[in-house]
Design a protein around this motif. Sequence first.
Motif, PDB file in Angstrom:
ATOM      1  N   PRO A 321      -7.777  16.909  49.897  1.00 46.80           N
ATOM      2  CA  PRO A 321      -7.664  16.209  51.181  1.00 46.80           C
ATOM      3  C   PRO A 321      -8.443  14.898  51.199  1.00 46.80           C
ATOM      4  O   PRO A 321      -9.458  14.762  50.517  1.00 46.80           O
ATOM      5  CB  PRO A 321      -8.258  17.213  52.173  1.00 46.80           C
ATOM      6  CG  PRO A 321      -9.204  18.049  51.373  1.00 46.80           C
ATOM      7  CD  PRO A 321      -8.596  18.146  50.013  1.00 46.80           C
ATOM      8  N   ASP A 322      -7.938  13.964  51.994  1.00 45.86           N
ATOM      9  CA  ASP A 322      -8.569  12.650  52.135  1.00 45.86           C
ATOM     10  C   ASP A 322      -8.445  12.212  53.586  1.00 45.86           C
ATOM     11  O   ASP A 322      -7.345  12.017  54.088  1.00 45.86           O
ATOM     12  CB  ASP A 322      -7.883  11.640  51.208  1.00 45.86           C
ATOM     13  CG  ASP A 322      -8.451  10.228  51.348  1.00 45.86           C
ATOM     14  OD1 ASP A 322      -9.571  10.102  51.887  1.00 45.86           O
ATOM     15  OD2 ASP A 322      -7.772   9.280  50.913  1.00 45.86           O
ATOM     16  N   ASP A 323      -9.575  12.101  54.259  1.00 43.92           N
ATOM     17  CA  ASP A 323      -9.571  11.674  55.660  1.00 43.92           C
ATOM     18  C   ASP A 323     -10.294  10.344  55.855  1.00 43.92           C
ATOM     19  O   ASP A 323     -10.731  10.014  56.954  1.00 43.92           O
ATOM     20  CB  ASP A 323     -10.192  12.760  56.556  1.00 43.92           C
ATOM     21  CG  ASP A 323     -11.650  13.051  56.227  1.00 43.92           C
ATOM     22  OD1 ASP A 323     -12.177  12.466  55.254  1.00 43.92           O
ATOM     23  OD2 ASP A 323     -12.267  13.875  56.937  1.00 43.92           O
ATOM     24  N   GLY A 324     -10.422   9.574  54.761  1.00 47.67           N
ATOM     25  CA  GLY A 324     -11.076   8.279  54.863  1.00 47.67           C
ATOM     26  C   GLY A 324     -12.581   8.331  54.738  1.00 47.67           C
ATOM     27  O   GLY A 324     -13.258   7.343  55.038  1.00 47.67           O
ATOM     28  N   THR A 325     -13.122   9.476  54.278  1.00 47.89           N
ATOM     29  CA  THR A 325     -14.567   9.639  54.119  1.00 47.89           C
ATOM     30  C   THR A 325     -14.958   9.404  52.668  1.00 47.89           C
ATOM     31  O   THR A 325     -14.392  10.012  51.760  1.00 47.89           O
ATOM     32  CB  THR A 325     -15.001  11.054  54.547  1.00 47.89           C
ATOM     33  OG1 THR A 325     -14.623  11.270  55.905  1.00 47.89           O
ATOM     34  CG2 THR A 325     -16.495  11.236  54.405  1.00 47.89           C
ATOM     35  N   LEU A 326     -15.921   8.529  52.435  1.00 49.46           N
ATOM     36  CA  LEU A 326     -16.371   8.190  51.094  1.00 49.46           C
ATOM     37  C   LEU A 326     -17.850   8.524  50.922  1.00 49.46           C
ATOM     38  O   LEU A 326     -18.620   8.520  51.888  1.00 49.46           O
ATOM     39  CB  LEU A 326     -16.149   6.702  50.819  1.00 49.46           C
ATOM     40  CG  LEU A 326     -14.690   6.217  50.859  1.00 49.46           C
ATOM     41  CD1 LEU A 326     -14.623   4.712  50.625  1.00 49.46           C
ATOM     42  CD2 LEU A 326     -13.830   6.954  49.832  1.00 49.46           C
TER      43      LEU A 326
END
Length: 435
Positions: A321-326
């Motif tokens: 998953p990728d929710d724009g958190t780095l």
Amino acid sequence: MTSGDSQALLHSMQKDSFNYFLSEFNPLNGLVRDKTADDWPASIAAVGMALTVYPIGVERGCMPREDAVARTLTTLRFFAASEQSDSPTATGYKGFYYHFLDMNSGQRVLDCELSSIDTALLIAGMLTAAGYFSADTPEEREIRALADLLYRRVDWRWMCRRKRLMCHGWKPGKGFLRWHWEGYDEALILYVLALGSPTFPIERDSYDAWSSTYEWKSVYGIDYLYAGPLFIHQMSHIWLDLRGIRDDFMRAHDLDYFENSRRAAHVQQRYAIDNPLGFPDYGELCWGITASDGPGPATRKIDGIQRKFYDYVGRGAPYGPDDGTLAPWAVAASLPFAPEIVLPSIEHYQSLHLCEQNPYGFKASFSTVFHHGRGGRRWVSPYHFGINEGPTVIMVENHLHDFPWSLMRQNDALRSGLRRAGFAGGWLDEDGGAG
């Protein structure tokens, strides 16, 4: 080579992260807090990181050797003397330890599991300490003796369950968890320590069962052993120098795990440049998707797009998953593998002022799209985590000074575990080796 300016930047970042272990520490038992939340417990993985960073602190002039010896002894004495039983309030059982421990009593908390992987990270830290504190003094002899005792006490065979795979853990009154270590993940250090055990070694078929579940993929034209979260490509490398040595799987693909991690870093950067989900800021200098804290759970409509946000979850690229958190620390921990893309990204993250007024450098993670209120400031994790700060300190050290890799290359048990897993070549074949 790393330039002088870059070295200064890296040493400064390393010192900031080192300070976490100076402060988030109980001097009475050596336990280290999992994260900087009020009344939060210790994690044994963070303790393993601490035992690894203390020698680095000595070498870099951040801590007197006698202080490092005292902290290390306090920690090892606590684990040697703490309760080992099937009681739900014990510290450990069968030589393994619970994932989270009360900072003061050292007892199990949060209904957590007896953790196989976190015990492995703890033991790796203990072996690092034993390798470094080699002086013929009563204190340093005791460090070596306790580390040896604690490693020998772990019954790795007991944790081998379904299909000979190592189990994730065990809970009192409930038994073994249903999850096992399969698919390429951070468990390489676990399997190597278990194979190299002088007392309860697992068999080679357990390692083969694990590696048989690997997935080889081609992403952006890059062929590599796949794992989505960046930390998986780093965690075992903290202690294992995997440059130029290969097991059967890597021999078949004419690769080694170090080069594989370099490719994984480049996949992450390429994914950020491609930016299929359209997150602001993603790009050549802004990447780093891994298991991390996040702004969720929440769902928000942002610029006409419905976005789902997670809290602490194993984010990965390119399949999510990728929710724009780095996570800037995860980029830093890839430094030995791909300095050509990591150093510019570290400098970029410094320019975002994610370190301002933070005592330990970069916070755990930040969101590129989630803001507090309409037009408010971007979400930045309020916490620092020991398992983020540790890799930052250690991988900077491995990159700049080949340490603690140089220590662990001399460890007989690790050499034996690597050989029993089928590794050969490079430094492992030099000098005839031990083990």
